[in-house]
Write a protein that holds these residues in place. Structure first.
Motif, PDB file in Angstrom:
ATOM      1  N   ARG A 102       0.832  -1.203   0.000  1.00  0.00           N
ATOM      2  CA  ARG A 102       0.000   0.000   0.000  1.00  0.00           C
ATOM      3  C   ARG A 102       0.863   1.248   0.000  1.00  0.00           C
ATOM      4  O   ARG A 102       1.937   1.283   0.600  1.00  0.00           O
ATOM      5  CB  ARG A 102      -0.949   0.016   1.197  1.00  0.00           C
ATOM      6  N   GLU A 104       0.033   5.475   0.352  1.00  0.00           N
ATOM      7  CA  GLU A 104      -1.045   6.417   0.637  1.00  0.00           C
ATOM      8  C   GLU A 104      -0.503   7.825   0.831  1.00  0.00           C
ATOM      9  O   GLU A 104       0.530   8.018   1.469  1.00  0.00           O
ATOM     10  CB  GLU A 104      -1.812   5.974   1.889  1.00  0.00           C
ATOM     11  N   ARG A 133      -1.503  -1.222  -3.781  1.00  0.00           N
ATOM     12  CA  ARG A 133      -2.720  -0.417  -3.778  1.00  0.00           C
ATOM     13  C   ARG A 133      -2.362   1.015  -3.431  1.00  0.00           C
ATOM     14  O   ARG A 133      -1.726   1.274  -2.403  1.00  0.00           O
ATOM     15  CB  ARG A 133      -3.731  -0.941  -2.757  1.00  0.00           C
ATOM     16  N   ARG A 135      -3.622   4.959  -2.779  1.00  0.00           N
ATOM     17  CA  ARG A 135      -4.739   5.847  -2.458  1.00  0.00           C
ATOM     18  C   ARG A 135      -4.196   7.256  -2.210  1.00  0.00           C
ATOM     19  O   ARG A 135      -3.331   7.433  -1.364  1.00  0.00           O
ATOM     20  CB  ARG A 135      -5.496   5.353  -1.222  1.00  0.00           C
ATOM     21  N   LEU A 174      -5.808   8.616 -13.350  1.00  0.00           N
ATOM     22  CA  LEU A 174      -7.188   8.141 -13.282  1.00  0.00           C
ATOM     23  C   LEU A 174      -7.382   6.999 -14.281  1.00  0.00           C
ATOM     24  O   LEU A 174      -6.995   7.095 -15.444  1.00  0.00           O
ATOM     25  CB  LEU A 174      -8.164   9.280 -13.600  1.00  0.00           C
ATOM     26  N   GLU A 180      -6.361   4.957  -6.778  1.00  0.00           N
ATOM     27  CA  GLU A 180      -7.596   5.674  -6.459  1.00  0.00           C
ATOM     28  C   GLU A 180      -7.240   7.095  -6.037  1.00  0.00           C
ATOM     29  O   GLU A 180      -6.315   7.294  -5.260  1.00  0.00           O
ATOM     30  CB  GLU A 180      -8.355   5.004  -5.310  1.00  0.00           C
ATOM     31  N   ILE A 181      -7.998   8.044  -6.560  1.00  0.00           N
ATOM     32  CA  ILE A 181      -7.758   9.448  -6.228  1.00  0.00           C
ATOM     33  C   ILE A 181      -9.072  10.057  -5.755  1.00  0.00           C
ATOM     34  O   ILE A 181     -10.110   9.911  -6.407  1.00  0.00           O
ATOM     35  CB  ILE A 181      -7.225  10.227  -7.442  1.00  0.00           C
ATOM     36  N   ARG A 182      -9.021  10.713  -4.609  1.00  0.00           N
ATOM     37  CA  ARG A 182     -10.208  11.347  -4.055  1.00  0.00           C
ATOM     38  C   ARG A 182      -9.892  12.765  -3.593  1.00  0.00           C
ATOM     39  O   ARG A 182      -8.734  13.111  -3.368  1.00  0.00           O
ATOM     40  CB  ARG A 182     -10.768  10.529  -2.870  1.00  0.00           C
ATOM     41  N   TRP A 238     -10.357   9.199   4.351  1.00  0.00           N
ATOM     42  CA  TRP A 238     -10.635   8.529   3.074  1.00  0.00           C
ATOM     43  C   TRP A 238     -12.115   8.167   2.956  1.00  0.00           C
ATOM     44  O   TRP A 238     -12.700   8.281   1.876  1.00  0.00           O
ATOM     45  CB  TRP A 238      -9.769   7.282   2.955  1.00  0.00           C
ATOM     46  N   PRO A 243     -14.578  10.299  -4.723  1.00  0.00           N
ATOM     47  CA  PRO A 243     -13.753   9.851  -5.844  1.00  0.00           C
ATOM     48  C   PRO A 243     -13.707  10.889  -6.954  1.00  0.00           C
ATOM     49  O   PRO A 243     -14.708  11.560  -7.249  1.00  0.00           O
ATOM     50  CB  PRO A 243     -14.468   8.574  -6.315  1.00  0.00           C
ATOM     51  N   GLU A 245     -13.696  11.893 -10.714  1.00  0.00           N
ATOM     52  CA  GLU A 245     -14.180  11.291 -11.953  1.00  0.00           C
ATOM     53  C   GLU A 245     -13.164  11.494 -13.063  1.00  0.00           C
ATOM     54  O   GLU A 245     -12.486  12.518 -13.132  1.00  0.00           O
ATOM     55  CB  GLU A 245     -15.516  11.906 -12.366  1.00  0.00           C
TER      56      GLU A 245
END
Length: 246
Positions: A102, A104, A133, A135, A174, A180-182, A238, A243, A245
């Motif tokens: 991970r 982050e 993963r 984030r 993306l 994953e991007i938020r 998180w 998220p 788009e």
């Protein structure tokens, strides 16, 4: 001297020495001593008894409210830097390159990463392709929290622009599997950069830009320690983030 608070709690719930002892897994004589002689049980046993009675453990046994000894140095603290500016950008690149499971990032903007290490996106893609993963959470430029931080830093609208710039830097990622991007609208007290069981935490100081605030380097060494505290903080943010788009 009797423990009248305990006696009253047991009476209110219909507990006897025998039933409470059976619930907690001890001898009834021990419960009798708790009540009639105000004996204090071990912490673990007291917590089980208090839970069964629906009472606060420290209200029943104030003696258990003892301050924990402060550690002079946490075993998880690897290094402390007075300012983020004291830490070379290579330290972040090396941290991320070591991630296997991970990776982050939690920031308002953190544009210094892309500015100081232009191939950051390539590195993140490589880690994702290797099964890591990833984030990434950046500040929502339109949120009240980001705007308030801008005023605190005395940079006015600068932080909002930096949030938008950070999002622009990450947008090419993306759709990359594993990334994953938020955007978040929370008040951050620290920026967090994590790679597996290693982490850099950049504290936020009122009136000071993040580059002038301290950074502590952590390595996870125990359950419930400093590392887990910041990891839980990341997860909490998180869950509230939206998220981005494509």
């Amino acid at each position: 001297m009797a423990n009248e608070r305990l006696r009253a709690a047991m009476a209110a719930g219909g507990w006897t020495h025998d039933t409470l002892a059976q619930k907690v897994g001890i001898d009834p004589k021990s419960v009798e001593r708790w009540v009639n002689k105000d004996r204090t049980p071990r912490q673990r046993t007291a917590m089980l008894a208090a839970e069964a009675l629906g009472e606060d453990v420290h209200a029943l046994w104030p003696a258990l409210r003892q301050p924990r000894k402060a550690r002079t140095i946490s075993p998880e603290l690897v290094a402390l830097y007075p300012r983020r500016a004291d830490l070379p950008i290579a330290a972040y690149a090396e941290l991320f390159a070591q991630a296997r499971e991970r990776l982050e990032v939690l920031v308002y903007a953190g544009v210094f990463l892309h500015e100081g290490y232009p191939r950051l996106n390539e590195l993140l893609e490589e880690r994702a392709a290797a099964g890591c993963r990833i984030r990434i959470a950046v500040g929502d430029a339109d949120s009240e929290q980001v705007q308030a931080r801008g005023l605190e830093e005395r940079f006015g609208h600068g932080i909002e622009s930096r949030c938008r710039l950070a999002l622009m830097h990450y947008r090419p990622l993306l759709g990359v599997p594993g990334v994953e991007i938020r955007t978040h609208a929370t008040t951050l007290y620290n920026s967090i950069y994590r790679a597996d069981d290693q982490m850099l935490v950049n504290g936020h100081v009122f009136g000071v830009n993040a580059y002038g605030a301290p950074v502590w380097q952590l390595r996870r060494a125990e359950d419930g320690g400093l590392f887990d505290t910041y990891a839980a903080s990341f997860n909490a943010v998180w869950e509230t983030a939206r998220p981005v788009e494509g």
